[in-house]
Scaffold this active site. Sequence first.
Site, PDB file in Angstrom:
ATOM      1  N   CYS A  18     -47.509 132.668  82.208  1.00  0.00           N
ATOM      2  CA  CYS A  18     -47.191 131.756  83.308  1.00  0.00           C
ATOM      3  C   CYS A  18     -46.801 130.395  82.754  1.00  0.00           C
ATOM      4  O   CYS A  18     -46.889 130.158  81.553  1.00  0.00           O
ATOM      5  CB  CYS A  18     -48.382 131.598  84.235  1.00  0.00           C
ATOM      6  SG  CYS A  18     -49.775 130.864  83.378  1.00  0.00           S
ATOM      7  N   CYS A  21     -49.371 128.565  80.659  1.00  0.00           N
ATOM      8  CA  CYS A  21     -49.451 129.002  79.258  1.00  0.00           C
ATOM      9  C   CYS A  21     -48.495 128.156  78.436  1.00  0.00           C
ATOM     10  O   CYS A  21     -48.829 127.690  77.345  1.00  0.00           O
ATOM     11  CB  CYS A  21     -49.021 130.462  79.103  1.00  0.00           C
ATOM     12  SG  CYS A  21     -50.083 131.647  79.883  1.00  0.00           S
ATOM     13  N   ASP A 443       2.162 106.464  59.715  1.00  0.00           N
ATOM     14  CA  ASP A 443       1.740 105.541  58.677  1.00  0.00           C
ATOM     15  C   ASP A 443       2.302 106.096  57.382  1.00  0.00           C
ATOM     16  O   ASP A 443       2.060 107.255  57.057  1.00  0.00           O
ATOM     17  CB  ASP A 443       0.212 105.485  58.646  1.00  0.00           C
ATOM     18  CG  ASP A 443      -0.277 104.538  57.585  1.00  0.00           C
ATOM     19  OD1 ASP A 443       0.344 103.472  57.426  1.00  0.00           O
ATOM     20  OD2 ASP A 443      -1.250 104.881  56.897  1.00  0.00           O
ATOM     21  N   ASP A 643      -3.730 109.098  58.134  1.00  0.00           N
ATOM     22  CA  ASP A 643      -4.391 109.983  57.190  1.00  0.00           C
ATOM     23  C   ASP A 643      -5.850 109.665  56.997  1.00  0.00           C
ATOM     24  O   ASP A 643      -6.475 110.143  56.076  1.00  0.00           O
ATOM     25  CB  ASP A 643      -3.673 109.973  55.853  1.00  0.00           C
ATOM     26  CG  ASP A 643      -3.888 108.678  55.113  1.00  0.00           C
ATOM     27  OD1 ASP A 643      -4.078 107.637  55.785  1.00  0.00           O
ATOM     28  OD2 ASP A 643      -3.889 108.691  53.879  1.00  0.00           O
ATOM     29  N   ASP A 647      -7.150 104.328  59.675  1.00  0.00           N
ATOM     30  CA  ASP A 647      -6.206 104.440  60.785  1.00  0.00           C
ATOM     31  C   ASP A 647      -6.915 104.703  62.114  1.00  0.00           C
ATOM     32  O   ASP A 647      -6.267 104.821  63.149  1.00  0.00           O
ATOM     33  CB  ASP A 647      -5.225 105.591  60.520  1.00  0.00           C
ATOM     34  CG  ASP A 647      -4.308 105.285  59.356  1.00  0.00           C
ATOM     35  OD1 ASP A 647      -4.008 104.097  59.166  1.00  0.00           O
ATOM     36  OD2 ASP A 647      -3.911 106.220  58.659  1.00  0.00           O
TER      37      ASP A 647
END
Lengths: 756, 125
Positions: A18, A21, A443, A643, A647
């Site tokens: 239950c 418990c 870039d 990359d 950035d």
Amino acid sequence: MNTSAPETTTLDIEGMTCASCAAFVEKSLTRTPGVQSALVNYATEKATVQYLPDQASPNTLKEAVVKAGYGVTERAPDTSAADRQAAIDKQKAQAYQQLKRRFWVAVGLSVVIMPLSMLMLWPALMQRINMQTLNYLLLLLTLPVLLYSGREFYASAWNGFRHRAANMDTLIAVGTGAAFLYSLAATVAPGWFTNRGLMPEVYYDTTATIIALILLGKVLEQRAKTQTSAAIKTLLGLQAKTARVVRPGGQEIDVPIEQVQLHDVIVVRPGEKVATDGVLLEGTSAVDEAMLTGESLPVEKQPGDPVFGATLNKTGSFRFRVTKVGADTMLAQIVKLVEDAQGSRAPIQRLADKVSAIFVPTVIVIAILTFVLWFDLAPVESRLPLALVNFVAVLIIACPCALGLATPTAIMVSTGKGAEHGVLIRSAEALEKAYQVNTVLLDKTGTITRGEPAVTDFAAAPGQDAARLLQLVAAVERQSEHPLAAAVVRYADAQHYTALPATDFRAVAGHGAAATVEGQTVLIGNRRLLTAEAIALTPELETHAQQLLSQAKTVLYVAIDGQGVGVLAVADTVRDTSAAAIRQLQQQGIEVVMMTGDNPQTAAAVAGQVGITRYFAEVLPQDKASKVLELQAEGRTVAMVGDGINDAPALALADIGLAIGAGTDVAMEAAGITLMRSDLQGVVTAIALSRQTIRVIRQNLFFAFIYNTLGIPVAAGLLYPVFGWLLSPMLAAGAMALSSVSVLTNSLRLRGFTAR
Amino acid sequence: MDTTEILVTLGGLGLAAYVIWYFFFSTRHITTAVSGSGGIQAVAITVKGGYSPDVIEVEWGQPVQLSFYRAEDNSCSEELLIPDFSIRRELPAFQTTLVELLPQQAGRFEFTCGMGMLRGSLVVK
Ligand SMILES: [Cu+2]
């Protein structure tokens, strides 16, 4: 490593009866020293415990549970994602078998029911057959279809109704249920109908056929659906099952992949899969990483290089140290990213979502009104059958499942396809954004160019052996840690010169380096080194150096025994694929804009080399983001390609950010799309894939909307007064079954996507 | 209009009104998540033709653990989607599937089945 970082574990608790418990177990776990928090779920019988590993261990936790009077189930060593998927697959396969059985039962009985029902169309035959008997026979044949084949629809409709949720099953259940109940009444009490001047018609054929057709749709749908998630399964299937671990004693043993631990040393022989992520310790090889990066050429690996699980070792044998296991590995992260994307909703789906949320109740109302109108307006003797048939037709044709499947299936196929090409799409929204892009901002460093210096020119003074000179220089540079030195070594290695030993190495800070190689004093460095050592250059070399400098390259000077004998030029070089990729983007009508921190001359040189007409030069790192805004202010939808970490602001600000070459860290938060391959080809693939996907989604949504918006009025009998058209419920069922199948099939076309 | 027609018309309109009320306007029970000692908010949800409970209230900023028990093998409910949290899970029949998430802002977030027909929502306060 910080040993006091809390760890989390899950325990399977046995014997709880239950909720109190659960509370008791939770309390005793919480009181165990070292436990920071414990949560016990009674429903799942699981305890999630956070503990400090230097004060508690899974064993002490287990003891605490046992002391409280409960048990802990020993779990099989952590089931891998592949195993979990296999279990789900098995269950699905069983469900599919059952579905097929139910479908064939419905088909088998329908082919008997149909001709028997047709008998009534022959007045001559009807004379000889007792209609009452025939109706009871049909009822008997229809019952198994209803109770066995169609059981799921009725159960689901009822469960849905109790939750105030109506789904496609609701429509089918109400539709076929109404047809069946009417037929049942006509069979059991035909007198009631004849007394009112009605023919006691039965619609058992309609009921059975609709169920058979809808089940056909479900069978086809299930088959297509398994294909939409095939990519994830393929990815999971790439994982190696075992690893050959080198024990401290030196012996090698094969262990299941789940038992591999951090810092283990693993041997990989040619033709084998790399078991998990790590760093190469000894040996060299070429590794095929196409499954992770989409890069078709094998990658050369040397000690110190990272290796990734699931990649294929091609040539040499090597050992590596494990740095990541389980969910931390690159493969696991890729799978997670793809799964996340597949779980996300594209904005384009929102309207369809809103529609399907209110759809079924609305259709039920339309069906009821259809019934009422037909009943009120049709001639008395046929009003009940007509009202019923149209009521059923509306319910059956209106199923909105095609609408619900339109976007998710396309997203599932295309994100999987992307992963195959090394394009990781973060969400469905990112995919939709990529479609709208009309400007790509690159870039320069690391995207158009390799982002690391490489030797571009090498010239020796007249009378010098160039090969020998390079060998000497490489010997010095091999000792140096300067990034430019690495470029020189790579250049020499590429020519396959044997390495020479160098002694008395000394680095001259800000100038260069010197060493003794085979008894000769070799110097390599910049202009200041020449000046400091009072070394003169020959006029030829001097002009050559000036020329190289004017091309914005870095020039290194070489001197042997105090004599200037050669110059080297080092520059960041353009990737082989850049120009082609940029051309492809431009052909798709996308303007490509470059930005760089370089001076305008260098920028112009690189831009010209790759066919870019618009560029921003001398952009400081902190100004990258404002360039994105500048382009957006022009009304453009901007994709930013960068990359890495510096950035990030620009990637986040752009309409869509594409992080390139993030091979070592998939978890790029700022980017909507991560490209595993370090070149611009991935950008082309990503945009092409998104365009194709959105096209497919639009087609799907169009089909689904058209189908429902046209289907419902026809089924309701709106065209009857004009053309005398009515839609047979069986035809509606056939169309409905095909609608979701056609949407799925259309989505599956994306599997044929190939990157150019 | 004969009596039958009037009866059918009234019955039909009444039924239509009932359908509209039942699906759109009847009040729904809201279930509040139980907070465990670890600060994890746990909710057990049964999936059977719908989600019960289907409106779940949780606190902002605390981890949420949803355990979905799928009590049927009807294919409609086999997939669970929580789009705002990028979650797609397959719910095996007659098994519990745990879904953990961290709500970082208040609002109402829907969860649905794969086709978007079964619906529930997570109300973050
Ligand atoms: Cu359907």
